[in-house]
Motif scaffolding. Structure first.
Motif, PDB file in Angstrom:
ATOM      1  N   PHE A   9      31.820 -17.429  -4.225  1.00  0.00           N
ATOM      2  CA  PHE A   9      32.619 -16.268  -4.538  1.00  0.00           C
ATOM      3  C   PHE A   9      34.279 -15.541  -4.435  1.00  0.00           C
ATOM      4  CE2 PHE A   9      32.743 -11.570  -5.665  1.00  0.00           C
ATOM      5  CZ  PHE A   9      32.532 -11.845  -6.885  1.00  0.00           C
ATOM      6  N   PHE A  10      34.741 -15.851  -5.769  1.00  0.00           N
ATOM      7  CA  PHE A  10      36.181 -15.397  -5.178  1.00  0.00           C
ATOM      8  C   PHE A  10      36.499 -14.458  -6.345  1.00  0.00           C
ATOM      9  CE2 PHE A  10      40.627 -16.551  -6.110  1.00  0.00           C
ATOM     10  CZ  PHE A  10      41.000 -16.802  -4.500  1.00  0.00           C
ATOM     11  N   LEU A  11      37.104 -13.058  -6.095  1.00  0.00           N
ATOM     12  CA  LEU A  11      37.979 -12.941  -7.041  1.00  0.00           C
ATOM     13  C   LEU A  11      37.036 -12.391  -7.978  1.00  0.00           C
ATOM     14  CD1 LEU A  11      41.245 -13.896  -6.522  1.00  0.00           C
ATOM     15  CD2 LEU A  11      40.161 -11.745  -5.680  1.00  0.00           C
ATOM     16  N   GLY A  12      36.009 -11.866  -8.061  1.00  0.00           N
ATOM     17  CA  GLY A  12      34.721 -11.844  -8.990  1.00  0.00           C
ATOM     18  C   GLY A  12      33.904 -12.668  -9.636  1.00  0.00           C
ATOM     19  N   LEU A  24      32.098 -21.512 -13.677  1.00  0.00           N
ATOM     20  CA  LEU A  24      32.768 -20.649 -13.150  1.00  0.00           C
ATOM     21  C   LEU A  24      32.002 -19.823 -13.521  1.00  0.00           C
ATOM     22  CD1 LEU A  24      36.449 -21.244 -13.012  1.00  0.00           C
ATOM     23  CD2 LEU A  24      34.646 -21.585 -10.779  1.00  0.00           C
ATOM     24  N   ASN A  25      31.358 -18.686 -13.680  1.00  0.00           N
ATOM     25  CA  ASN A  25      31.315 -17.363 -14.234  1.00  0.00           C
ATOM     26  C   ASN A  25      30.885 -16.477 -13.308  1.00  0.00           C
ATOM     27  OD1 ASN A  25      28.131 -16.530 -13.112  1.00  0.00           O
ATOM     28  ND2 ASN A  25      27.996 -18.992 -13.059  1.00  0.00           N
ATOM     29  N   GLN A  26      31.116 -15.000 -14.096  1.00  0.00           N
ATOM     30  CA  GLN A  26      31.777 -13.802 -14.203  1.00  0.00           C
ATOM     31  C   GLN A  26      29.935 -13.385 -14.187  1.00  0.00           C
ATOM     32  OE1 GLN A  26      35.478 -13.752 -15.785  1.00  0.00           O
ATOM     33  NE2 GLN A  26      35.463 -12.002 -14.206  1.00  0.00           N
ATOM     34  N   SER A  27      28.815 -13.912 -14.102  1.00  0.00           N
ATOM     35  CA  SER A  27      27.955 -12.326 -14.487  1.00  0.00           C
ATOM     36  C   SER A  27      27.182 -11.600 -13.679  1.00  0.00           C
ATOM     37  CB  SER A  27      26.299 -13.756 -14.176  1.00  0.00           C
ATOM     38  OG  SER A  27      26.331 -13.889 -12.613  1.00  0.00           O
ATOM     39  N   LYS A  28      27.512 -11.139 -11.625  1.00  0.00           N
ATOM     40  CA  LYS A  28      27.928 -10.659 -11.334  1.00  0.00           C
ATOM     41  C   LYS A  28      28.394  -9.324 -12.449  1.00  0.00           C
ATOM     42  CE  LYS A  28      27.407  -8.319  -6.422  1.00  0.00           C
ATOM     43  NZ  LYS A  28      28.331  -7.000  -7.192  1.00  0.00           N
TER      44      LYS A  28
END
Length: 294
Positions: A9-12, A24-28
């Motif tokens: 996890f890194f910067l969202g 890479l994804n931003q599901s949260k």
């Protein structure tokens, strides 16, 4: 410096280890955004925008909560770090940050519904060659309010998508050739920067192949005789020609149906959008037979 082990996890950005690289994804981040917008229980749709976009008289009224609109659109812009498939829609919404109308908020809700159905989608980083390849496209006079064109561009390092741009051109183009040529110039600027960055890592990416689906724009880039017919784009002409002469960039034709940058220039049907999204490698992480993400 400390070795904290494999990144997760890194910067969202959520980083998932996969057999052939990373995902890479931003599901949260998306889940938090949907909760903040009150759209966590919304029904998903297949595309970010409707195929035809037009403002009806009853919708051409100011949105009563412009701060909410700006907050959500700003959050969506950060989401484009791993979701190039929403770049065109976010660019469209960003053009109305100062005076959003009810219609624009309805488009925003549609985009959130699309994200709800693709919450785990993101970009893979794959083990492949280190050859830089780019694609540019434009939609001539597509904005009905001022008749300015939309330019789109993306670049791959091997099989990994590493750069993408959606830009509304500042000047009105007299023809589709001019709009496409300016899109090529925009792409060339980013290519030169990427080449410089790769050189610092000891990677030689010249010449970079730049693909465009407009034959006239390609002919103009290669053939100096045609320059006299388009004096209004003289600066772009000299800029592109200079790098072609240096053999840092070579321009090539690509069929429109194979052009991945098409996704950045206009709304698409569900089937066409899905096809272009796969060309940009936007996808969910690989799932094992046990149902666990690897």
């Amino acid at each position: 410096m400390k070795n904290l082990g494999p990144v997760s996890f890194f910067l969202g950005l959520q980083v998932t280890q996969q057999p052939n690289g990373l995902h890479l994804n931003q599901s949260k981040y998306v889940a938090d955004l949907l909760n903040r917008a009150g759209m966590s229980e919304s029904r998903p749709v297949n595309t970010p925008l409707p195929l035809k976009i037009w403002v009806s008289p009853e919708n051409s009224v100011p949105f009563p909560h412009p701060e909410l609109y700006r907050n959500l659109v700003g959050s969506l812009y950060y989401l484009t770090l791993s979701r190039p498939d929403i770049m065109f829609a976010v660019n469209l919404l960003c053009q109305h940050m100062h005076h959003p109308q009810l219609f624009h908020f309805q488009l925003l809700k549609r985009l959130l519904r699309y994200i709800k159905g693709t919450i785990h989608y993101g970009l893979p980083i794959l083990r492949s060659t280190l050859q830089l390849t780019a694609f540019s496209d434009s939609d001539w006079a597509s904005d009905s309010t001022d008749r300015k064109s939309i330019a789109g561009y993306c670049a791959f390092l091997g099989e990994t998508l590493i750069s993408w741009i959606v830009k509304k051109q500042t000047a009105i183009a007299h023809s589709s050739t001019e709009a496409e040529y300016r899109a090529i110039a925009t792409a060339a600027c980013d290519i030169i920067w990427l080449q410089s960055l790769l050189t610092e890592f000891g990677i030689n990416s010249s010449p970079t192949k730049l693909f465009c689906d407009n034959v006239s724009a390609l002919a103009l880039a290669v053939n100096p005789v045609l320059h006299a017919r388009t004096k209004q784009i003289e600066i772009d002409y000299h800029f592109i020609r200079d790098y072609i002469k240096r053999q840092q960039i070579t321009v090539h034709h690509i069929a429109s149906q194979d052009q991945p940058a098409n996704l950045f220039t206009k709304s698409r049907s569900s089937l066409r959008f899905s096809n272009l999204r796969s060309k940009l490698t936007v996808q969910p992480p690989i799932v094992s037979l046990r149902g666990m993400i690897r």
